[in-house]
Enzyme design. Structure first.
Site, mmCIF file in Angstrom:
data_model
loop_
_atom_site.group_PDB
_atom_site.id
_atom_site.type_symbol
_atom_site.label_atom_id
_atom_site.label_comp_id
_atom_site.label_asym_id
_atom_site.label_seq_id
_atom_site.Cartn_x
_atom_site.Cartn_y
_atom_site.Cartn_z
ATOM 1 N N GLU A 26 15.862 8.146 -5.127
ATOM 2 C CA GLU A 26 16.048 9.021 -6.290
ATOM 3 C C GLU A 26 14.822 9.039 -7.194
ATOM 4 O O GLU A 26 14.604 9.999 -7.923
ATOM 5 C CB GLU A 26 17.264 8.574 -7.116
ATOM 6 C CG GLU A 26 18.575 9.103 -6.584
ATOM 7 C CD GLU A 26 19.753 8.899 -7.536
ATOM 8 O OE1 GLU A 26 19.636 8.127 -8.505
ATOM 9 O OE2 GLU A 26 20.802 9.500 -7.290
ATOM 10 N N HIS A 65 19.451 -4.674 17.856
ATOM 11 C CA HIS A 65 20.057 -4.295 19.134
ATOM 12 C C HIS A 65 20.440 -2.828 19.149
ATOM 13 O O HIS A 65 21.192 -2.386 20.014
ATOM 14 C CB HIS A 65 21.264 -5.205 19.409
ATOM 15 C CG HIS A 65 20.845 -6.643 19.493
ATOM 16 N ND1 HIS A 65 20.633 -7.289 20.701
ATOM 17 C CD2 HIS A 65 20.529 -7.533 18.522
ATOM 18 C CE1 HIS A 65 20.224 -8.532 20.446
ATOM 19 N NE2 HIS A 65 20.157 -8.699 19.132
ATOM 20 N N LYS A 82 25.781 17.867 -8.219
ATOM 21 C CA LYS A 82 26.957 17.628 -9.074
ATOM 22 C C LYS A 82 27.502 18.957 -9.590
ATOM 23 O O LYS A 82 28.705 19.181 -9.611
ATOM 24 C CB LYS A 82 26.586 16.727 -10.268
ATOM 25 C CG LYS A 82 26.409 15.241 -9.927
ATOM 26 C CD LYS A 82 26.145 14.424 -11.207
ATOM 27 C CE LYS A 82 25.964 12.943 -10.935
ATOM 28 N NZ LYS A 82 25.697 12.147 -12.130
#
Ligand code: PA5
Length: 414
Positions: free
Chosen positions: A272, A293, A402
């Site tokens: 951010e 892995h 938002k």
């Protein structure tokens, strides 16, 4: 300085770092001036007054005495800091005080339904945390959980509800004042992802039993340490130099699963702060040796676009011997000795493959050193963002999403 930066395998020279001197000086002047917006976190003792610190501790004690389930509701910077410190220190698991859980950091029906079920038969307190007081996820979760609290406690629910928000703006502030929730203020000059050492992180952490004075002291000590400042600068400039040589992904790695949420906090902090105006280094995180892995293959031989920042805890608090039944070569060695071999082996293999590796050593995992880690990464991140030419403290992309989400919600029928 407790934590230690090791750049011996990063592939960047001091000469390369020095090419950013002009931008660096501007960045440091901005951070140190005390005048730049949202730099309130830089001066750690100024974040909370000693009265506020006492109030946070007193309130946490009251909460610890009256509940065995503490639900902290928040998202992004309003929860990741607390969750990362709590997990790193194995706090908040209900063994020595209330169990601390988080809500409002997703919008899952199943998650919150399970949480409502968990509240049955438990003594609960809620703490809703939102700087803006308007974020959809925590406000939705808060309403659902608040209804349950009212069912359980009737008029007493408000005295079990805590709020951490802006001092005057937002829906949450209005509600806290109207219903008389005990509340704390998110300082104006501190943004979400830099707020863990403010009441945003300190209250939930104190409820979880974390020594918040030691946490803060770790950060204060680093703040006033010249060698610490040099390390923050070197790390920031090394990252910028690596990105300019085509390494656009930074993988944060750790060999202890309790650092999982610290990896999440780092991703938010760097993502951010730097990712704007077409710039930034994409932050990823991997838990080793599990992810060796799976993703280890890509790091070793995939497209060479990444560098690694490995967080190494030098002295381990817990260790176990591997029994004879394991046979050679494991029997008689401790599990952390094997973990050490994994750390050394991975770094050797990856550096031989040409992957730049930065090492951040933590002497031992405790509240003090978590405070150091937090301050180290916050400061480095702000420096590198400024050096890249972006503002570390806004998040216009997040605000855009938002608003789009709010518009979608308003379009739902009925
Ligand atoms: O770093 C930030 O500012 C954001 O990630 C916020 O913390 C996040 O969006 C939550 O915002 P608020 O605390 O206003 O609910």
């Amino acid at each position: 300085m407790g934590i230690r930066l090791d750049l011996t395998t990063c592939g960047i020279t001091q000469g390369q770092r020095n090419t950013f001197t002009d931008n660096l000086n501007d960045a440091l002047a901005k951070l140190d001036s005390g005048k730049e917006a949202f730099t309130g976190w830089v001066d750690v003792p100024g974040i909370v007054t000693s009265e506020e610190m006492n109030d946070i501790e007193k309130t946490a004690e009251e909460i610890r005495a009256k509940c065995d389930l503490f639900i902290a509701i928040g998202i992004g910077g309003s929860y990741l800091g607390a969750q990362s410190v709590m997990d790193a220190l194995f706090a908040g698991d209900g063994e020595n005080g209330p169990e601390v859980v988080f809500a409002g950091c997703n919008i899952s029906g199943a998650y919150h339904k399970k949480l409502l079920e968990k509240m049955d038969g438990r003594d609960c307190c809620l703490c809703v945390i939102s700087k803006s007081g308007t974020t959809t996820e925590p406000l939705a979760a808060f309403s659902i959980l608040k209804e349950k609290m009212e069912e359980k406690y009737g008029d007493e629910a408000a005295s079990r509800t805590y709020a951490i928000t802006d001092k005057e703006k937002g829906r949450l502030r209005e509600e806290a004042d109207e219903l008389g929730y005990k509340s704390f203020v998110v300082p104006d000059d501190i943004g979400g992802r830099y707020s863990v050492l403010s009441p945003v992180g300190l209250l939930p952490l104190a409820v979880a039993g974390v020594d918040i004075r030691a946490l803060t002291k770790g950060a204060v000590d680093l703040m006033s340490d010249e060698a610490g400042k040099e390390a923050e600068v070197d790390y920031a400039l090394t990252r910028v130099a690596l990105s300019m040589s085509g390494k656009w992904i930074e993988v944060f790695e750790y060999f202890h699963p309790e650092l999982h949420f610290f990896g999440e906090w780092l991703k938010q902090l760097f993502g951010e702060s730097e990712g704007k105006e077409g710039k930034g280094i994409f932050p990823a995180s991997l838990m080793f040796s599990r992810d060796l892995h799976s993703m280890g293959q890509f790091i070793q031989q995939g497209k060479p676009m990444l560098f690694e920042t490995v967080i190494i805890i030098d002295e381990r608090n817990d260790d176990l011997m591997i029994p004879e039944s394991a046979g050679a070569p494991l029997a008689g060695k401790s599990i952390e000795q094997i973990n050490d071999c994994a750390i050394k082996g991975v770094i050797a293999a990856h550096t031989k493959a040409g992957v730049p590796v930065i090492k951040v050593h933590v002497p031992v995992m405790d509240a003090y050193n978590m405070g150091q880690l937090i301050y180290f990464f916050e400061t480095s991140c702000a420096i590198s963002a400024y050096v890249m030419g972006v503002c570390p403290f806004d998040q216009p992309g997040v605000e855009a999403y938002k608003q789009e989400m709010r518009d979608e919600i308003a379009r739902i029928d009925g």
